[in-house]
Motif scaffolding. Structure first.
Motif, PDB file in Angstrom:
ATOM      1  N   LYS A   3      56.364  37.972  58.545  1.00 45.73           N
ATOM      2  CA  LYS A   3      56.322  36.565  58.977  1.00 45.73           C
ATOM      3  C   LYS A   3      54.895  36.040  58.885  1.00 45.73           C
ATOM      4  O   LYS A   3      53.946  36.729  59.251  1.00 45.73           O
ATOM      5  N   LEU A   4      54.798  34.835  58.428  1.00 48.34           N
ATOM      6  CA  LEU A   4      53.514  34.147  58.416  1.00 48.34           C
ATOM      7  C   LEU A   4      53.364  33.375  59.717  1.00 48.34           C
ATOM      8  O   LEU A   4      54.364  32.921  60.287  1.00 48.34           O
ATOM      9  N   PRO A   5      52.131  33.173  60.140  1.00 48.53           N
ATOM     10  CA  PRO A   5      51.930  32.332  61.328  1.00 48.53           C
ATOM     11  C   PRO A   5      52.453  30.916  61.068  1.00 48.53           C
ATOM     12  O   PRO A   5      52.439  30.433  59.932  1.00 48.53           O
ATOM     13  N   PRO A   6      52.929  30.244  62.106  1.00 49.49           N
ATOM     14  CA  PRO A   6      53.484  28.892  61.937  1.00 49.49           C
ATOM     15  C   PRO A   6      52.535  27.923  61.245  1.00 49.49           C
ATOM     16  O   PRO A   6      52.972  27.077  60.456  1.00 49.49           O
ATOM     17  N   GLU A   7      51.245  28.035  61.511  1.00 51.23           N
ATOM     18  CA  GLU A   7      50.282  27.106  60.894  1.00 51.23           C
ATOM     19  C   GLU A   7      50.261  27.293  59.379  1.00 51.23           C
ATOM     20  O   GLU A   7      50.225  26.320  58.628  1.00 51.23           O
ATOM     21  N   ARG A   8      50.259  28.545  58.942  1.00 52.51           N
ATOM     22  CA  ARG A   8      50.221  28.820  57.514  1.00 52.51           C
ATOM     23  C   ARG A   8      51.527  28.381  56.854  1.00 52.51           C
ATOM     24  O   ARG A   8      51.518  27.824  55.753  1.00 52.51           O
ATOM     25  N   ARG A   9      52.650  28.609  57.518  1.00 52.90           N
ATOM     26  CA  ARG A   9      53.939  28.153  56.976  1.00 52.90           C
ATOM     27  C   ARG A   9      53.963  26.636  56.851  1.00 52.90           C
ATOM     28  O   ARG A   9      54.474  26.091  55.862  1.00 52.90           O
ATOM     29  N   ALA A  10      53.421  25.948  57.845  1.00 49.13           N
ATOM     30  CA  ALA A  10      53.397  24.478  57.804  1.00 49.13           C
ATOM     31  C   ALA A  10      52.550  23.976  56.635  1.00 49.13           C
ATOM     32  O   ALA A  10      52.926  23.001  55.963  1.00 49.13           O
ATOM     33  N   SER A  74      58.022  41.707  52.014  1.00 46.66           N
ATOM     34  CA  SER A  74      57.088  42.745  52.447  1.00 46.66           C
ATOM     35  C   SER A  74      57.534  43.353  53.764  1.00 46.66           C
ATOM     36  O   SER A  74      57.917  42.636  54.687  1.00 46.66           O
ATOM     37  N   GLN A  75      57.464  44.658  53.838  1.00 46.91           N
ATOM     38  CA  GLN A  75      57.865  45.348  55.065  1.00 46.91           C
ATOM     39  C   GLN A  75      56.810  46.381  55.445  1.00 46.91           C
ATOM     40  O   GLN A  75      56.289  47.035  54.567  1.00 46.91           O
ATOM     41  N   PRO A  76      56.465  46.587  56.633  1.00 47.66           N
ATOM     42  CA  PRO A  76      56.879  45.781  57.778  1.00 47.66           C
ATOM     43  C   PRO A  76      56.052  44.506  57.900  1.00 47.66           C
ATOM     44  O   PRO A  76      56.389  43.613  58.655  1.00 47.66           O
ATOM     45  N   ARG A  77      54.977  44.432  57.125  1.00 42.25           N
ATOM     46  CA  ARG A  77      54.155  43.219  57.134  1.00 42.25           C
ATOM     47  C   ARG A  77      53.547  43.022  55.751  1.00 42.25           C
ATOM     48  O   ARG A  77      53.489  43.950  54.966  1.00 42.25           O
ATOM     49  N   ALA A  78      53.105  41.826  55.496  1.00 41.45           N
ATOM     50  CA  ALA A  78      52.485  41.510  54.210  1.00 41.45           C
ATOM     51  C   ALA A  78      51.150  42.236  54.091  1.00 41.45           C
ATOM     52  O   ALA A  78      50.417  42.375  55.069  1.00 41.45           O
ATOM     53  N   THR A  79      50.859  42.687  52.884  1.00 40.00           N
ATOM     54  CA  THR A  79      49.599  43.392  52.656  1.00 40.00           C
ATOM     55  C   THR A  79      48.439  42.408  52.710  1.00 40.00           C
ATOM     56  O   THR A  79      48.605  41.216  52.408  1.00 40.00           O
ATOM     57  N   PRO A  80      47.257  42.896  53.061  1.00 38.96           N
ATOM     58  CA  PRO A  80      46.084  42.013  53.065  1.00 38.96           C
ATOM     59  C   PRO A  80      45.833  41.376  51.696  1.00 38.96           C
ATOM     60  O   PRO A  80      45.445  40.207  51.617  1.00 38.96           O
ATOM     61  N   ASP A  81      46.082  42.118  50.621  1.00 40.97           N
ATOM     62  CA  ASP A  81      45.878  41.558  49.283  1.00 40.97           C
ATOM     63  C   ASP A  81      46.817  40.386  49.015  1.00 40.97           C
ATOM     64  O   ASP A  81      46.421  39.378  48.431  1.00 40.97           O
ATOM     65  N   LEU A  82      48.038  40.512  49.450  1.00 39.95           N
ATOM     66  CA  LEU A  82      49.014  39.438  49.265  1.00 39.95           C
ATOM     67  C   LEU A  82      48.631  38.204  50.082  1.00 39.95           C
ATOM     68  O   LEU A  82      48.714  37.072  49.592  1.00 39.95           O
ATOM     69  N   LEU A  83      48.174  38.428  51.293  1.00 34.01           N
ATOM     70  CA  LEU A  83      47.737  37.301  52.136  1.00 34.01           C
ATOM     71  C   LEU A  83      46.482  36.643  51.576  1.00 34.01           C
ATOM     72  O   LEU A  83      46.343  35.420  51.622  1.00 34.01           O
ATOM     73  N   THR A  84      45.587  37.456  51.015  1.00 31.59           N
ATOM     74  CA  THR A  84      44.384  36.897  50.381  1.00 31.59           C
ATOM     75  C   THR A  84      44.769  36.060  49.174  1.00 31.59           C
ATOM     76  O   THR A  84      44.222  34.968  48.962  1.00 31.59           O
ATOM     77  N   LEU A  85      45.716  36.558  48.383  1.00 36.62           N
ATOM     78  CA  LEU A  85      46.198  35.803  47.230  1.00 36.62           C
ATOM     79  C   LEU A  85      46.804  34.471  47.673  1.00 36.62           C
ATOM     80  O   LEU A  85      46.542  33.421  47.072  1.00 36.62           O
ATOM     81  N   LEU A  86      47.582  34.495  48.730  1.00 35.91           N
ATOM     82  CA  LEU A  86      48.164  33.268  49.268  1.00 35.91           C
ATOM     83  C   LEU A  86      47.068  32.294  49.709  1.00 35.91           C
ATOM     84  O   LEU A  86      47.112  31.110  49.371  1.00 35.91           O
ATOM     85  N   ASP A  87      46.102  32.799  50.441  1.00 34.25           N
ATOM     86  CA  ASP A  87      45.009  31.934  50.900  1.00 34.25           C
ATOM     87  C   ASP A  87      44.242  31.339  49.722  1.00 34.25           C
ATOM     88  O   ASP A  87      43.878  30.155  49.751  1.00 34.25           O
ATOM     89  N   ASP A  88      44.013  32.140  48.691  1.00 35.69           N
ATOM     90  CA  ASP A  88      43.320  31.633  47.500  1.00 35.69           C
ATOM     91  C   ASP A  88      44.120  30.531  46.824  1.00 35.69           C
ATOM     92  O   ASP A  88      43.566  29.526  46.383  1.00 35.69           O
ATOM     93  N   ARG A  89      45.441  30.714  46.732  1.00 32.15           N
ATOM     94  CA  ARG A  89      46.290  29.694  46.117  1.00 32.15           C
ATOM     95  C   ARG A  89      46.275  28.408  46.953  1.00 32.15           C
ATOM     96  O   ARG A  89      46.242  27.313  46.405  1.00 32.15           O
TER      97      ARG A  89
END
Length: 114
Positions: A3-10, A74-89
């Motif tokens: 799960k992503l934090p609500p702010e990031r999902r918004a 992603s289980q049980p949580r998203a990897t830091p690399d995936l979250l970094t990629l999301l933030d970069d996008r």
């Protein structure tokens, strides 16, 4: 599911909606330009720009959707690399969305389609 934090999902949903609006506006403007002036040498540049604006918005929408799906899987949580990629996008898209919105508005103004 990760799960992503609500702010990031918004933020993601806001950008996806804005990108959909960009596609809609670019395509509506393209149709308006074609109906009023036709496909001529003078309109070809603007028509190509509008097509490119819509394509860029669709690509960015797709990138966000794919990242959302990968994070959800992603289980049980998203990897830091995936979250970094999301933030970069998100950073990249946040700088590009206003430019795409302005580009369509400029074409509308140039052709008195406002």
């Amino acid at each position: 599911m990760a799960k992503l934090p609500p702010e990031r999902r918004a933020i993601i949903w806001d950008f996806k909606q804005r990108l959909l609006d960009i596609v809609d506006e670019a395509k509506a403007t393209e149709l308006d330009l074609l109906e009023r002036f036709g496909e001529t040498e003078s309109t070809l540049g603007a028509l190509e720009q509008l097509t490119e604006i819509a394509e860029q918005a669709k690509q960015r929408f797709s990138q966000l959707s794919i990242l959302q799906m990968r994070i959800a899987e992603s289980q049980p949580r998203a990897t830091p690399d995936l979250l970094t990629l999301l933030d970069d996008r998100i950073v990249s898209i946040s700088s590009r969305v206003p430019a795409l919105e302005r580009s369509t508005q400029e074409i509308k103004a140039d052709w008195n389609l406002l």
